[in-house]
Enzyme design. Structure first.
Site, mmCIF file in Angstrom:
data_model
loop_
_atom_site.group_PDB
_atom_site.id
_atom_site.type_symbol
_atom_site.label_atom_id
_atom_site.label_comp_id
_atom_site.label_asym_id
_atom_site.label_seq_id
_atom_site.Cartn_x
_atom_site.Cartn_y
_atom_site.Cartn_z
ATOM 1 N N ASP A 146 0.805 -1.231 0.000
ATOM 2 C CA ASP A 146 0.000 0.000 0.000
ATOM 3 C C ASP A 146 0.840 1.284 0.000
ATOM 4 O O ASP A 146 0.298 2.352 0.238
ATOM 5 C CB ASP A 146 -0.953 0.063 1.215
ATOM 6 C CG ASP A 146 -2.084 -0.935 1.100
ATOM 7 O OD1 ASP A 146 -2.239 -1.515 0.010
ATOM 8 O OD2 ASP A 146 -2.791 -1.138 2.094
ATOM 9 N N CYS A 203 -22.756 -17.766 -12.021
ATOM 10 C CA CYS A 203 -23.031 -17.292 -10.653
ATOM 11 C C CYS A 203 -23.210 -15.766 -10.618
ATOM 12 O O CYS A 203 -22.502 -15.028 -11.308
ATOM 13 C CB CYS A 203 -21.870 -17.699 -9.746
ATOM 14 S SG CYS A 203 -22.018 -17.113 -8.051
ATOM 15 N N CYS A 210 -25.563 -7.692 -2.610
ATOM 16 C CA CYS A 210 -25.114 -6.358 -2.172
ATOM 17 C C CYS A 210 -26.283 -5.559 -1.575
ATOM 18 O O CYS A 210 -27.272 -5.295 -2.248
ATOM 19 C CB CYS A 210 -24.503 -5.586 -3.351
ATOM 20 S SG CYS A 210 -23.939 -3.961 -2.830
ATOM 21 N N CYS A 226 -21.098 1.747 -2.166
ATOM 22 C CA CYS A 226 -20.577 0.569 -1.452
ATOM 23 C C CYS A 226 -20.435 0.891 0.039
ATOM 24 O O CYS A 226 -19.918 1.944 0.422
ATOM 25 C CB CYS A 226 -19.229 0.195 -2.067
ATOM 26 S SG CYS A 226 -18.373 -1.099 -1.169
ATOM 27 N N CYS A 253 -17.882 -3.882 4.902
ATOM 28 C CA CYS A 253 -18.899 -4.895 4.596
ATOM 29 C C CYS A 253 -18.207 -6.030 3.852
ATOM 30 O O CYS A 253 -17.328 -5.786 3.035
ATOM 31 C CB CYS A 253 -19.982 -4.261 3.709
ATOM 32 S SG CYS A 253 -21.189 -5.414 3.047
ATOM 33 N N CYS A 256 -20.370 -9.333 -0.272
ATOM 34 C CA CYS A 256 -20.107 -9.883 -1.614
ATOM 35 C C CYS A 256 -19.017 -10.958 -1.563
ATOM 36 O O CYS A 256 -18.824 -11.692 -2.531
ATOM 37 C CB CYS A 256 -19.764 -8.775 -2.612
ATOM 38 S SG CYS A 256 -18.207 -7.941 -2.276
ATOM 39 N N CYS A 260 -19.701 -15.718 -1.671
ATOM 40 C CA CYS A 260 -18.959 -16.267 -2.823
ATOM 41 C C CYS A 260 -18.579 -17.723 -2.565
ATOM 42 O O CYS A 260 -17.939 -18.047 -1.566
ATOM 43 C CB CYS A 260 -17.708 -15.431 -3.068
ATOM 44 S SG CYS A 260 -16.716 -16.071 -4.428
HETATM 45 FE FE1 SF4 Z 1 -20.177 -15.841 -7.761
HETATM 46 FE FE2 SF4 Z 1 -17.979 -15.238 -6.335
HETATM 47 FE FE3 SF4 Z 1 -17.983 -14.821 -8.995
HETATM 48 FE FE4 SF4 Z 1 -19.484 -13.290 -7.389
HETATM 49 S S1 SF4 Z 1 -17.251 -13.394 -7.414
HETATM 50 S S2 SF4 Z 1 -20.139 -14.204 -9.317
HETATM 51 S S3 SF4 Z 1 -20.124 -14.740 -5.788
HETATM 52 S S4 SF4 Z 1 -18.160 -16.791 -7.959
#
Ligand code: SF4
Length: 365
Positions: A146, A203, A210, A226, A253, A256, A260
């Site tokens: 960073d 997916c 979100c 966001c 947060c 997302c 996954c």
């Molecule tokens: Fe699915 Fe993860 Fe790709 Fe998002 S980042 S579309 S949750 S696989």
């Protein structure tokens, strides 16, 4: 472990130096390592980045617009003259669901990366050791954590460390996206790794999950919507239509990432996670009303060694007010009224008044 410089034929030296660096990175505790050319500019990623800035999506994060050349290439004076290779590394900070469930309640409203001690120091130490090895192998080397405005996700993707998912984050196969990234930029000419093809398939879980609909479309996030930006980087009042979506999130947060499947699969594996990422026990002794009433001295104590200080004292108070309003607990009314009447930041007073209105409306219903 000190590795001697290799002085054999050039091609052989490159292979063994790369192997030595990879082994040392894994020994140091990094979960993945990749190598990319540093002297070839990231033109396509840079152009996307420029349009992101031109559209004003960086919001109040003015530093994102600085030193554009350091974002395009690493071999210039911004990073390291003569750089040939960037070694990209990932360190996992995600813990098992059971460990996270045992975190203090307030810590669970903080993004996972920020629940424990500030990660920069630990990561920098490891990167410095890796850079030392690159120097011992005959190159100049600069560790980055960073310090410079580089497009680290794009470099990591080029280095085959992982792929950028529809949530815009780097996903490291077998490890997931709950990772910290770091780089060693070096003049050593090491064989680059091949990028990994994107694997999200059909997916859309992250886009659907979100809470503030911050994704314009797959791979494109508007940070101004966001929760990570709103609760950490944004100074001032949070737009009212987005407050409901903030729910009980005090700082950042993870939604997302939580949904996954690459993280779900990764969480089921036994893994050595640095104690630094365990929730800070101090969160057991702090409440949301405490944050509303935090003075300068209390804030200095709270931010010591913790990433949450980035949100600022008033930012944490504003976030606490919104979370209390979303929880709708009338026991918070007294603390909120005090903040509405006496807090030194006008946007905290406004957030407290909003929360009081919300709690009272809920009580009437
Ligand atoms: Fe699915 Fe993860 Fe790709 Fe998002 S980042 S579309 S949750 S696989």
């Amino acid at each position: 472990m000190i590795f001697p410089p290799r002085a054999s034929r050039l091609g052989f030296a490159r292979v063994t130096a790369k192997d030595d660096i990879r082994k040392e990175a894994l020994r140091l505790g990094f979960d993945a390592v990749g190598f990319a050319r540093a002297d070839v500019p990231l033109d396509a990623d840079y152009e996307r980045y420029r349009s992101f800035l031109d559209d004003g999506k960086h919001g109040e994060m003015a530093w994102l617009a600085k030193a554009p050349e350091a974002r395009r290439r690493l071999d210039g004076e911004h990073v390291l003259p003569g750089a040939k290779t960037v070694v990209c590394v990932a360190r996992r900070y995600g813990r098992s669901a059971d460990d996270e469930a045992a975190d203090p309640e307030l810590a669970r409203s903080i993004a996972r990366y920020a629940r424990g001690r500030d990660y920069h120091n630990g990561l920098r130490k490891k990167l410095r050791k890796l850079a030392k090895l690159a120097r011992a192998l005959g190159g100049e080397a600069r560790p980055l954590c960073d310090e410079e405005p580089v497009l680290e996700r794009a470099w990591a993707a080029r280095a085959g460390l992982g792929f950028v998912g529809k949530n815009g984050l780097l996903i490291v196969p077998g490890v997931g996206s709950l990772v910290l990234l770091g780089e060693i930029v070096t003049t050593l000419p090491l064989e680059p790794d091949a990028p990994i093809a994107e694997r999200c398939g059909a997916c859309t879980r992250c886009l659907d999950a979100c809470p503030t609909n911050a994704f314009e479309r797959p791979f494109v996030l508007d940070p101004r919507r966001c929760i990570a930006y709103l609760t950490i980087e944004h100074r001032g009042a949070i737009p009212e239509p987005l407050r409901d979506g903030i729910g009980d999130r005090l700082f950042g947060c993870d939604d997302c990432q939580t949904v996954c499947p690459f993280n779900a699969r990764s969480q089921r594996q036994a893994h050595d996670v640095d104690r630094r990422f365990e929730a800070d026990p101090r969160w057991r002794d702090v409440s949301l009303p405490d944050l509303l009433a935090l003075d300068d001295e209390g804030f200095v104590r709270l931010r010591e060694g913790s990433p949450v200080g980035r949100a600022t004292r008033a930012g944490l108070a504003r976030n606490a007010a919104i979370v209390l309003g979303n929880k709708g607990d009338p026991r918070a009314l007294h603390a909120l009224a005090r903040a509405r009447d006496a807090h030194d930041a006008s946007f905290v007073r406004e957030a407290a008044a909003w929360s009081i209105g919300r709690i009272e409306a809920k009580a009437e219903r």
